[in-house]
Design an enzyme around this catalytic site. Structure first.
Site, PDB file in Angstrom:
ATOM      1  N   HIS A 173       1.167  -1.473   0.087  1.00  0.00           N
ATOM      2  CA  HIS A 173       0.328   0.164   0.129  1.00  0.00           C
ATOM      3  C   HIS A 173       1.040   0.654   0.174  1.00  0.00           C
ATOM      4  O   HIS A 173       0.319   2.360  -0.277  1.00  0.00           O
ATOM      5  CB  HIS A 173      -0.789   0.351   0.930  1.00  0.00           C
ATOM      6  CG  HIS A 173       0.068   0.163   2.625  1.00  0.00           C
ATOM      7  ND1 HIS A 173       0.296  -1.083   3.077  1.00  0.00           N
ATOM      8  CD2 HIS A 173      -0.309   0.846   3.312  1.00  0.00           C
ATOM      9  CE1 HIS A 173       1.031  -0.539   4.646  1.00  0.00           C
ATOM     10  NE2 HIS A 173       0.773   0.617   5.018  1.00  0.00           N
ATOM     11  N   CYS A 174       2.281   1.151  -0.258  1.00  0.00           N
ATOM     12  CA  CYS A 174       3.051   2.430   0.318  1.00  0.00           C
ATOM     13  C   CYS A 174       4.189   2.682  -1.484  1.00  0.00           C
ATOM     14  O   CYS A 174       3.361   3.447  -2.014  1.00  0.00           O
ATOM     15  CB  CYS A 174       4.126   2.101   1.078  1.00  0.00           C
ATOM     16  SG  CYS A 174       3.173   2.117   2.835  1.00  0.00           S
ATOM     17  N   ILE A 175       4.555   1.858  -1.630  1.00  0.00           N
ATOM     18  CA  ILE A 175       6.070   2.137  -1.961  1.00  0.00           C
ATOM     19  C   ILE A 175       5.199   2.026  -3.211  1.00  0.00           C
ATOM     20  O   ILE A 175       5.654   3.078  -4.271  1.00  0.00           O
ATOM     21  CB  ILE A 175       7.271   0.799  -2.097  1.00  0.00           C
ATOM     22  CG1 ILE A 175       7.207   0.436  -0.878  1.00  0.00           C
ATOM     23  CG2 ILE A 175       7.862   1.199  -3.543  1.00  0.00           C
ATOM     24  CD1 ILE A 175       8.121   1.945  -0.470  1.00  0.00           C
ATOM     25  N   ASP A 190       2.737   5.880  -3.009  1.00  0.00           N
ATOM     26  CA  ASP A 190       2.859   7.270  -2.333  1.00  0.00           C
ATOM     27  C   ASP A 190       4.222   7.733  -3.503  1.00  0.00           C
ATOM     28  O   ASP A 190       3.689   9.440  -3.302  1.00  0.00           O
ATOM     29  CB  ASP A 190       4.095   6.738  -1.739  1.00  0.00           C
ATOM     30  CG  ASP A 190       3.056   5.980  -0.486  1.00  0.00           C
ATOM     31  OD1 ASP A 190       2.107   5.723  -0.292  1.00  0.00           O
ATOM     32  OD2 ASP A 190       4.148   5.744   0.766  1.00  0.00           O
TER      33      ASP A 190
END
Length: 445
Positions: free
Chosen positions: A275-277, A280
């Site tokens: 859910h980040c890299i 974002d």
């Protein structure tokens, strides 16, 4: 004159009398809620998913690295409860928002979860509360999006209530870095909000890092993840450069990391997940357009990382040509690992899903094995895969596939058995060599 709103809240925080609400009982919110309850606060977990609420109140965890036993203990001590009734926000002193911030189909920030949550809070906002946003987002979200919605209640930030931003830093599956051990960056809408947010996190984690504004804290989170995305892209590009030279990128990195300064190891892979890299960096590239600033480096890294599933498929096709004397069309392939990283049950943005699609788009048939994900849930981009189930882990099962691709290197997988049973292996994680087992019929990708 009696104590001010801020003084009263600070006193309640110090005495562990402040009620804390955590909105979003997912991979970020649930560990945070558990940590706050373990530190003696009364915690209410809020989520619109009634199935999660029911499970939590029964002491059952739905996240692999959060034990049901730990939740059951908190329930027995009456320190933690879950609810879908957002009217309970009015009872709480501190409200922490941990909701998703995905990208839409145009790779633009989707703040709908933050906006809808802010509107729910606004309906129950009262004087003296501290509201903290933890969701990863672009600089300016706290003050430009969240704050106006909350102030439309008629209450003013810094006067009637207090507002801060502290980015989540969870690393699911990392047993060495629990929530309480990870320092928290905090930026407040004014010095009073900063002091109050620092007091809350100071009671929960090992170290609090104060910064000058919510925008700085928002930017710090993006910088952390962009740093990882760019360096993983570099490792992936070096893999592509070294392969025709017959140089093993994994051996190169192992040699380079012996230098005690000036080098930090990052490793190639089949593509980015989680859910980040993968998400974002695009929050910053989107925001940068508002200021007319190009983000070529970040976007190039995204292109490289996004291309890796196709590289893996080309490597698979070549391996089948060389080893099995057949093409990918009509081949049966086992994808080992569906989670986006090892030892977790989270498959958001997992490259395995794209790899399965690409195999079947080339005429192959793909199954998967993952001990953490017995069945593929419904997803926005891969709805056609929903309902597929993991195969069993028996030698007879593995032997019937023309090829195996290792996409996620879970620790619990028997790589020795896999090496003995598979006709050929395409290894995107160097798992076979790291396990020290037979490397015959193994192609690195």
């Amino acid at each position: 004159m009696g104590p001010s709103l801020a003084e009263n809240l600070a006193s309640r925080i110090a005495a562990r009398e402040a009620g804390i609400g955590v909105i979003g009982m997912g991979y970020v919110g649930l560990p945070l809620a558990r940590t706050a309850a373990e530190q003696g606060f009364e915690v209410v977990g809020l989520d619109i998913d009634r199935r999660k609420v029911k499970a939590l109140n029964a002491g059952r965890s739905y996240i692999s690295h959060i034990s049901s036993e730990s939740l059951a203990d908190l329930r027995k001590g009456r320190r933690f409860s879950a609810t879908s009734d957002f009217a309970r926000l009015a009872e709480l002193d501190v409200v922490i928002v941990c909701v998703p911030t995905p990208l839409n189909r145009h790779r633009e920030p989707d703040l709908s979860f933050i906006v809808s949550t802010a509107q729910r809070i606004r309906r129950h906002l009262r004087r003296g509360q501290l509201i903290i946003l933890e969701s990863t987002t672009y600089p300016g979200t706290t003050n430009d999006v969240l704050k106006p919605i909350l102030e439309s209640s008629g209450l003013d930030s810094g006067v009637d209530f207090f507002l801060a931003y502290s980015p989540e830093r969870e690393d699911p599956g990392n047993q060495d870095q629990s929530t309480a051990k990870i320092p928290k960056v905090v930026g407040g809408d004014g010095s009073t909000a900063l002091d109050l947010a620092a007091a809350v996190y100071g009671a929960l984690v090992s170290k609090v890092v104060r910064v000058s504004s919510p925008e700085t804290a928002e930017a710090a989170k993006l910088t952390e993840n962009i740093f990882r995305a760019v360096n993983i892209a570099l490792a992936n590009e070096l893999k592509l450069v070294f392969e025709p030279m017959k140089i093993d990128i994994w051996e190169v990195i192992e040699a380079a990391k012996t230098k005690p300064f000036g080098f930090m190891p990052f490793y190639p892979g089949p593509g980015l997940g989680g859910h980040c890299i993968p998400i974002d960096p695009f929050y910053l590239t989107w925001k940068a357009r508002e200021f007319g600033v190009p983000t070529r480096f970040i976007e190039l890294a995204g292109e490289i990382n996004d291309s890796m599933p196709r590289f893996v498929i080309e490597r698979l096709s070549k391996a089948l040509d060389q080893s099995a004397r057949r093409g990918l069309n009509g081949a049966s392939v086992l994808v080992v690992g569906l989670a986006y990283k090892k030892n977790v049950d989270d498959m958001r943005e997992s490259p395995s899903l794209r790899i399965i699609d690409l195999i079947e788009g080339r005429g192959g048939r793909a199954d998967y094995y993952d001990p953490f994900i017995p069945e593929i849930p419904s997803t926005r981009d891969h709805a056609e895969l929903a309902g597929r189930r993991s195969i069993g882990w028996e030698r007879s099962e593995i032997e019937r596939y023309d090829a195996v691709i290792i996409v996620t290197d879970h620790d619990g997988i028997d790589y020795a058995e896999l090496s003995r049973s598979a006709k050929l292996i395409v290894d995107t994680r160097n798992a076979i060599e790291r396990a020290g087992v037979c490397k015959a019929r193994v192609f690195k990708a």
